[in-house]
Design a protein around this motif. Structure first.
Motif, PDB file in Angstrom:
ATOM      1  N   LEU A   1       0.830  -1.203   0.000  1.00  0.00           N
ATOM      2  CA  LEU A   1       0.000   0.000   0.000  1.00  0.00           C
ATOM      3  C   LEU A   1       0.865   1.253   0.000  1.00  0.00           C
ATOM      4  CD1 LEU A   1      -2.739   1.421   0.197  1.00  0.00           C
ATOM      5  CD2 LEU A   1      -2.594   1.157   2.689  1.00  0.00           C
ATOM      6  N   GLY A   2       1.925   1.228   0.788  1.00  0.00           N
ATOM      7  CA  GLY A   2       2.837   2.368   0.824  1.00  0.00           C
ATOM      8  C   GLY A   2       3.478   2.635  -0.529  1.00  0.00           C
ATOM      9  N   ILE A   3       3.840   1.566  -1.236  1.00  0.00           N
ATOM     10  CA  ILE A   3       4.413   1.717  -2.568  1.00  0.00           C
ATOM     11  C   ILE A   3       3.401   2.341  -3.519  1.00  0.00           C
ATOM     12  CG2 ILE A   3       5.235   0.417  -4.583  1.00  0.00           C
ATOM     13  CD1 ILE A   3       6.537  -1.530  -2.582  1.00  0.00           C
ATOM     14  N   GLY A   4       2.141   1.921  -3.397  1.00  0.00           N
ATOM     15  CA  GLY A   4       1.101   2.511  -4.222  1.00  0.00           C
ATOM     16  C   GLY A   4       0.913   3.996  -3.943  1.00  0.00           C
ATOM     17  N   LEU A   5       0.976   4.370  -2.662  1.00  0.00           N
ATOM     18  CA  LEU A   5       0.846   5.780  -2.305  1.00  0.00           C
ATOM     19  C   LEU A   5       2.041   6.582  -2.815  1.00  0.00           C
ATOM     20  CD1 LEU A   5      -0.562   5.483   1.332  1.00  0.00           C
ATOM     21  CD2 LEU A   5      -1.811   6.023  -0.775  1.00  0.00           C
ATOM     22  N   LEU A   6       3.223   5.979  -2.784  1.00  0.00           N
ATOM     23  CA  LEU A   6       4.396   6.647  -3.352  1.00  0.00           C
ATOM     24  C   LEU A   6       4.225   6.870  -4.857  1.00  0.00           C
ATOM     25  CD1 LEU A   6       7.390   4.881  -1.546  1.00  0.00           C
ATOM     26  CD2 LEU A   6       6.661   7.258  -1.287  1.00  0.00           C
ATOM     27  N   LEU A   7       3.653   5.885  -5.545  1.00  0.00           N
ATOM     28  CA  LEU A   7       3.391   6.030  -6.979  1.00  0.00           C
ATOM     29  C   LEU A   7       2.424   7.182  -7.226  1.00  0.00           C
ATOM     30  CD1 LEU A   7       3.529   5.105  -9.926  1.00  0.00           C
ATOM     31  CD2 LEU A   7       1.752   3.418  -9.389  1.00  0.00           C
ATOM     32  N   ALA A   8       1.351   7.235  -6.446  1.00  0.00           N
ATOM     33  CA  ALA A   8       0.389   8.326  -6.600  1.00  0.00           C
ATOM     34  C   ALA A   8       1.043   9.670  -6.294  1.00  0.00           C
ATOM     35  CB  ALA A   8      -0.807   8.097  -5.681  1.00  0.00           C
ATOM     36  N   GLY A   9       1.906   9.702  -5.287  1.00  0.00           N
ATOM     37  CA  GLY A   9       2.622  10.938  -4.968  1.00  0.00           C
ATOM     38  C   GLY A   9       3.548  11.377  -6.083  1.00  0.00           C
ATOM     39  N   ALA A  10       4.218  10.408  -6.711  1.00  0.00           N
ATOM     40  CA  ALA A  10       5.101  10.731  -7.833  1.00  0.00           C
ATOM     41  C   ALA A  10       4.312  11.282  -9.014  1.00  0.00           C
ATOM     42  CB  ALA A  10       5.884   9.488  -8.248  1.00  0.00           C
ATOM     43  N   VAL A  11       3.143  10.699  -9.262  1.00  0.00           N
ATOM     44  CA  VAL A  11       2.278  11.187 -10.336  1.00  0.00           C
ATOM     45  C   VAL A  11       1.819  12.614 -10.041  1.00  0.00           C
ATOM     46  CG1 VAL A  11       0.049  10.862 -11.476  1.00  0.00           C
ATOM     47  CG2 VAL A  11       1.537   8.899 -11.055  1.00  0.00           C
ATOM     48  N   TYR A  12       1.472  12.861  -8.777  1.00  0.00           N
ATOM     49  CA  TYR A  12       1.074  14.223  -8.389  1.00  0.00           C
ATOM     50  C   TYR A  12       2.210  15.218  -8.618  1.00  0.00           C
ATOM     51  CZ  TYR A  12       0.310  18.237  -5.370  1.00  0.00           C
ATOM     52  OH  TYR A  12       0.213  19.518  -4.890  1.00  0.00           O
TER      53      TYR A  12
END
Length: 208
Positions: free
Chosen positions: A21-32
């Motif tokens: 889940l943390g990796i997914g949130l990091l991906l979303a943060g990178a996209v942002y």
């Protein structure tokens, strides 16, 4: 999978799920951050929301699949290339970072080979567009590609030591892969193959 093995060693499958889940949130943060850098905050926020609510991403995050990590490394590599291009292709550290991240993406999943090849081609084309010259274009692609391969090399050696085939289970008919049987030959294609090229793959991100 080694990241998840570490989490299992520290706790249990709950730790693995939280890591994923943390990796997914990091991906979303990178996209942002990408959207905010090249457009505005609203664009970045909407892009991050779209990523997290895409069916394929949600499935990956809830089922604990390696694809989230692969996507994170690959996207960050492309982000670094975009920043390198914005600086008129004059910052080798960003290019080296892109190579490092691209190598991590390759190390997590061999099927990112096609994206890695496109990334290197893009580096050369961008350098030419900035009128850096053919020599600089080739050198830039070689720098990113060389670092990527250096990151990937230990995993190729490990896989070769265990199976006799550095890219197992790919090219099983050519390189073998004992002690496993022909399952590898019939269940996988070449490393540039991906479900994304199949019609069902295009429907997966947005299908019901």
């Amino acid at each position: 999978q080694m990241l998840y093995l570490l989490a299992l060693g520290l706790r249990d499958d709950i730790a693995v799920k939280l890591l994923n889940l943390g990796i997914g949130l990091l991906l979303a943060g990178a996209v942002y951050l990408y959207g905010r850098t090249f457009a505005d905050r609203a664009t970045g926020a909407w892009a991050a929301v779209i990523v997290l609510t895409t069916e394929a991403v949600a499935m990956t995050l809830t089922r604990v699949m390696i694809d989230a990590t692969t996507a994170l490394f690959s996207f960050l590599a492309l982000f670094a290339i975009a920043l390198w291009d914005r600086g008129e292709c004059r910052e080798p550290r960003l290019l080296a970072l892109a190579g490092l991240l691209g190598g991590l993406g390759l190390s997590t999943k061999y099927t990112t080979f096609w994206l890695w090849a496109i990334m290197l081609a893009a580096v050369a084309v961008l350098a030419l567009q900035r009128r850096r010259g053919v020599k600089a274009a080739i050198g830039s692609a070689a720098l990113a590609g060389g670092i990527s391969l250096a990151v990937l090399l230990p995993w190729l050696v490990k896989t070769w030591a265990w199976s006799g085939n550095p890219v197992f289970p790919f090219f099983f008919d050519l390189l073998g892969g004992g002690p496993w049987d022909t399952w590898a030959q019939t269940s996988t294609g070449p490393p540039w193959a991906s479900w994304a090229w199949e019609p069902s793959g295009w429907r997966l991100p947005s299908g019901p």
